[in-house]
Design a protein around this motif. Structure first.
Motif, PDB file in Angstrom:
ATOM      1  N   CYS A  46       0.649  -1.156   0.119  1.00 33.41           N
ATOM      2  CA  CYS A  46       0.063  -0.056  -0.098  1.00 33.41           C
ATOM      3  C   CYS A  46       0.934   1.434   0.007  1.00 33.41           C
ATOM      4  O   CYS A  46       0.590   2.165  -0.796  1.00 33.41           O
ATOM      5  CB  CYS A  46      -0.887  -0.064   1.294  1.00 33.41           C
ATOM      6  SG  CYS A  46      -2.104  -1.341   1.021  1.00 33.41           S
ATOM      7  N   HIS A  82      -3.376  -3.746  -8.142  1.00 36.37           N
ATOM      8  CA  HIS A  82      -3.329  -3.877  -6.483  1.00 36.37           C
ATOM      9  C   HIS A  82      -4.487  -2.927  -6.157  1.00 36.37           C
ATOM     10  O   HIS A  82      -5.181  -3.597  -5.198  1.00 36.37           O
ATOM     11  CB  HIS A  82      -2.085  -2.759  -5.884  1.00 36.37           C
ATOM     12  CG  HIS A  82      -2.203  -2.384  -4.576  1.00 36.37           C
ATOM     13  ND1 HIS A  82      -1.910  -3.470  -3.614  1.00 36.37           N
ATOM     14  CD2 HIS A  82      -2.462  -1.589  -3.710  1.00 36.37           C
ATOM     15  CE1 HIS A  82      -1.974  -3.153  -2.375  1.00 36.37           C
ATOM     16  NE2 HIS A  82      -2.505  -1.931  -2.435  1.00 36.37           N
ATOM     17  N   CYS A 124      -7.182  -4.158  -2.969  1.00 34.33           N
ATOM     18  CA  CYS A 124      -7.302  -3.648  -2.023  1.00 34.33           C
ATOM     19  C   CYS A 124      -8.068  -2.167  -1.827  1.00 34.33           C
ATOM     20  O   CYS A 124      -8.052  -1.264  -2.508  1.00 34.33           O
ATOM     21  CB  CYS A 124      -5.647  -2.832  -1.866  1.00 34.33           C
ATOM     22  SG  CYS A 124      -5.612  -1.982  -0.467  1.00 34.33           S
ATOM     23  N   CYS A 159      -6.446   1.054  -0.788  1.00 34.42           N
ATOM     24  CA  CYS A 159      -5.986   1.918  -2.006  1.00 34.42           C
ATOM     25  C   CYS A 159      -6.911   2.506  -3.071  1.00 34.42           C
ATOM     26  O   CYS A 159      -6.797   3.435  -3.598  1.00 34.42           O
ATOM     27  CB  CYS A 159      -4.858   1.063  -2.426  1.00 34.42           C
ATOM     28  SG  CYS A 159      -3.466   1.110  -1.374  1.00 34.42           S
TER      29      CYS A 159
HETATM   30 ZN   LIG Z   1      -3.286  -1.087  -0.645  1.00 34.50          ZN
END
Ligand SMILES: [Zn+2]
Length: 443
Positions: A3, A29, A33, A36
């Motif tokens: 992150c 990502h 996630c 994020c």
């Molecule tokens: Zn992340």
């Protein structure tokens, strides 16, 4: 990818030459996630929150669209009496339509079937002759983003527009449900958000930006007509029922409302499909739907409910706005720096230097030291100063350009008194008359 890296790469993503592998890794990502993904969304919404995206005001340029439904953009301003002749002519056409029964509003002249441009022309005239109208649309945007913003990836939200012409003045109200609202009394425009922003200015401010053209029936038709005649790839089809004529146009996106994503670098524009349903009884546009298409993905971005014309609207209700006990009204024309030496210093600053100076003023608890730059934050300054006082700013980046944005982004690290660090960013722009850096978002 961690992150921490993702946030670090956000700055790189603003640069023109980003390593495609990094872009791809960020995209991957983000899929996994949520934190994020939220950070990215927040970043994409940082800018343009405070001022009109295209800053057309400041008395330099004309608004992109004509404010009064009676004026066409193509013709020079006419003497008022000519206007009334135009209205009279439009009303005559309107009455003729009513008088001759269901299917005859659209004059066929010598042709067996009225042509698409002719239908557009006649409907534009009818629309201009309507004293008032009300429409609700569902569009893919966010409550508090400015009105230039439509994004196929956003959810739908309800937006209402009401407009009334009375005594040669036009009053209107454009309102995102639970969000940004604009009213105009044909002299001044007022815009406010639920976040406490409130600005006012003359009609040149054009706060409604691209949206005013999307929501004004005749302008919407004029733009499609222009898009059809200007491009050999544009085309249209017509179908009809007993009571309606439907024209579907296929054009490039008209208006100026395209929001770019950082993770998609390509500049390819959207294709636009617009379905217009006209009433045969009075020639007026009843309903509209707009799809945007890119890379084989077609998304409905706007859909209207039934448009209502000639309803009894009251000017004072249309232009109702929060009073000065609820919000602080800022002038859209920013204050000017009088001292020549100070002004020279400000105009010679790089965005990085400006960001450093502004952030230092805040962490020192002396926001007045950067008063000009923080003009749009006037109402929030006490809270902002309280939150940032005693923090430390480091790693201030160079200015990064963000596609589709007039200003720049500067990244920095904020360390709170208790030692927590956070990657943050600030949006700055200087398309104001004096050319000084002003904070446009991020704080
Ligand atoms: Zn992340």
């Amino acid at each position: 990818m961690k992150c921490e890296d993702f946030k670090k790469y956000m700055a790189d993503l603003c640069d023109k030459q980003t390593d495609p592998a990094i872009t791809e890794a960020c995209r991957q990502h983000m899929k996994e996630c949520a934190a994020c993904r939220a950070y990215y969304e927040d970043f994409m919404h940082t800018v343009n929150l405070l001022t009109p995206k295209y800053a057309p005001s400041f008395g330099k340029t004309q608004p992109a669209v004509s404010i009064s439904p009676l004026q066409t953009t193509a013709k020079p301003k006419k003497h008022p009496s000519h206007k009334w002749i135009q209205i009279a002519a439009a009303v005559a056409i309107f009455m003729a339509g009513l008088g001759t029964g269901l299917s005859n509003f659209f004059s066929t002249q010598a042709e067996a079937v009225p042509s698409i441009p002719l239908i557009f022309d006649q409907s534009i005239k009818s629309s201009r002759s309507a004293a008032s109208f009300s429409m609700s649309v569902y569009a893919r945007t966010t409550p508090n983003e400015n009105f230039a913003y439509i994004n196929p990836k956003s959810g739908f939200m309800r937006i209402s527009l009401e407009s009334l012409r009375q005594n040669q003045k036009t009053f209107w109200r454009l309102e995102k449900e639970g969000g940004r609202t604009i009213v105009s009394d044909d002299g001044k425009q007022y815009m406010w958000t639920t976040g406490g922003l409130a600005v006012c200015g003359d009609e040149k401010c054009n706060f409604a930006e691209g949206f005013s053209s999307l929501l004004r029936p005749e302008t919407l038709l004029e733009q499609q007509k222009a898009a059809l005649s200007g491009n050999p790839q544009a085309h249209a089809e017509m179908t009809e029922t007993d009571s309606t004529i439907t024209i579907v146009t296929h054009t490039d996106v008209y208006g100026n409302a395209v929001s770019a994503s950082l993770l998609e670098k390509e500049e390819k524009s959207y294709r636009c499909t617009t379905e217009n349903v006209f009433s045969k009884r009075d020639g007026l546009l009843q309903q509209v739907q707009i799809w945007w298409e890119r890379d084989g993905q077609k998304t409905l971005v706007l859909k209207s409910e039934h448009i209502v014309y000639n309803l009894p609207l009251v000017p004072s209700v249309l232009v109702q706005r929060p009073d000065t006990t609820q919000v602080t009204w800022l002038s859209a024309n920013t204050p000017s720096v009088k001292d020549p030496a100070h002004l020279r210093k400000l105009t010679n600053e790089t965005a990085q230097e400006a960001a450093q100076r502004i952030l230092k003023a805040l962490t020192d608890g002396k926001p007045q030291m950067a008063g000009e730059a923080l003009y749009y934050y006037t109402a929030q300054l006490p809270t902002l100063t309280e939150n940032m006082k005693g923090c430390k700013v480091s790693a201030v980046s160079q200015a990064k350009e963000k596609k589709d944005y007039k200003g720049v982004i500067v990244f920095y690290k904020l360390t709170t008194p208790d030692g927590n660090t956070e990657n943050r960013h600030i949006a700055l722009r200087r398309d104001n008359p004096q050319g000084i850096w002003m904070v446009d978002g991020g704080l």
